[in-house]
Design a protein around this motif. Structure first.
Motif, mmCIF file in Angstrom:
data_model
loop_
_atom_site.group_PDB
_atom_site.id
_atom_site.type_symbol
_atom_site.label_atom_id
_atom_site.label_comp_id
_atom_site.label_asym_id
_atom_site.label_seq_id
_atom_site.Cartn_x
_atom_site.Cartn_y
_atom_site.Cartn_z
ATOM 1 N N ILE A 74 31.052 35.379 44.917
ATOM 2 C CA ILE A 74 32.475 35.184 44.627
ATOM 3 C C ILE A 74 33.190 34.899 45.945
ATOM 4 O O ILE A 74 33.102 35.687 46.888
ATOM 5 N N VAL A 75 33.870 33.758 46.018
ATOM 6 C CA VAL A 75 34.522 33.322 47.246
ATOM 7 C C VAL A 75 35.999 33.053 46.971
ATOM 8 O O VAL A 75 36.362 32.532 45.913
ATOM 9 N N ALA A 76 36.841 33.405 47.932
ATOM 10 C CA ALA A 76 38.260 33.068 47.875
ATOM 11 C C ALA A 76 38.573 32.081 48.991
ATOM 12 O O ALA A 76 38.125 32.259 50.126
ATOM 13 N N GLY A 77 39.309 31.033 48.657
ATOM 14 C CA GLY A 77 39.637 30.001 49.628
ATOM 15 C C GLY A 77 40.882 30.335 50.437
ATOM 16 O O GLY A 77 41.514 31.375 50.247
ATOM 17 N N PRO A 78 41.273 29.451 51.337
ATOM 18 C CA PRO A 78 42.419 29.714 52.217
ATOM 19 C C PRO A 78 43.751 29.779 51.495
ATOM 20 O O PRO A 78 44.692 30.409 51.981
ATOM 21 N N CYS A 79 43.864 29.147 50.333
ATOM 22 C CA CYS A 79 45.132 29.138 49.580
ATOM 23 C C CYS A 79 45.082 30.074 48.381
ATOM 24 O O CYS A 79 45.799 29.865 47.389
#
Length: 228
Positions: A74-79
């Motif tokens: 599970i990854v969260a991006g910069p925005c």
């Protein structure tokens, strides 16, 4: 002349060394080596530090869940704040209003089975948004072997790594992404090989949900005017 310098990974427990921005990597190490760190910088970094304090950071990407070898699950991006506090509330709020005042309103004149059609469209939109926002967009590992240059790969100075054809550096994500397409603030992350199809699925589903909602509201308003 080919460059062969390497950079140590930010986490010793990870076997994957991703091609992140060399400049960001240097600033990250300098910041963590400081004896006195500012509590508040007045930038978006304060928000990331507060909400993603337990995640591993790779460039501007946040690994919320990963395997033992460091592969992201599970990854969260910069925005991610925009996606979390703008995109998601807009979808939920608008859908909730349409559901309450139109779909499940006994006085709307709509058949009861409309709810069984509308809710799956909403669920499909939310699932596709999650698949785009929280999936690895195609992060590439750092490759410094000169043999890669002879195999058609190109040297990227920003990340200190060779990159395969089609891979591009994302300035906002600060990583190298395979088949990079663009950065989408609505989904909060970069779009690449890993989440491109999920992004297309999200675009189709959000449009269907939007036009379906507009049609239901229009029918409700016109039917109300006709009764008068």
């Amino acid at each position: 002349m080919m460059h062969t310098h390497t950079h140590p990974p930010l986490s010793s427990s990870s076997t994957h060394r991703y091609a992140v921005s060399v400049r960001w990597e240097r600033e990250y190490e300098e910041e963590h080596n400081r004896r006195s760190k500012p509590i508040c910088t007045g930038t978006a970094e304060d928000f990331h530090t507060c909400c993603c304090c337990c995640s591993r950071r790779v460039g501007s990407m946040f690994f919320l869940m990963e395997t033992r070898d460091g592969s992201p699950i599970i990854v969260a991006g910069p925005c991610w704040p925009f996606c979390t506090f703008v995109t998601l509330p807009l979808i939920l709020l608008c859908s909730a209003l349409v559901s309450y005042f139109v779909v499940f309103n006994k006085n709307s004149g709509l058949p009861s089975w409309f709810g069984a059609v509308y809710l799956p469209f909403l669920a499909m939109t939310l699932i596709s948004l999650f698949c785009v926002s929280c999936r690895d967009p195609g992060l590439l590992e750092r490759v410094t072997d000169e043999e890669a240059g002879h195999g058609g790969w190109f040297w990227n100075e920003q990340v200190g790594s060779f990159r395969p054809p089609g891979a591009m550096y994302c300035r906002e994500c600060k990583v190298l992404i395979q088949d990079y397409d663009h950065l989408c603030p609505w989904t909060g992350t970069g779009i690449g090989r890993g989440n491109l199809w999920a992004f297309k699925w999200f675009v189709v589903s959000i449009n269907i949900l939007c036009y379906f909602s507009i049609a239901l509201v229009a029918y409700f308003l016109l039917s109300g005017l006709g009764k008068r």
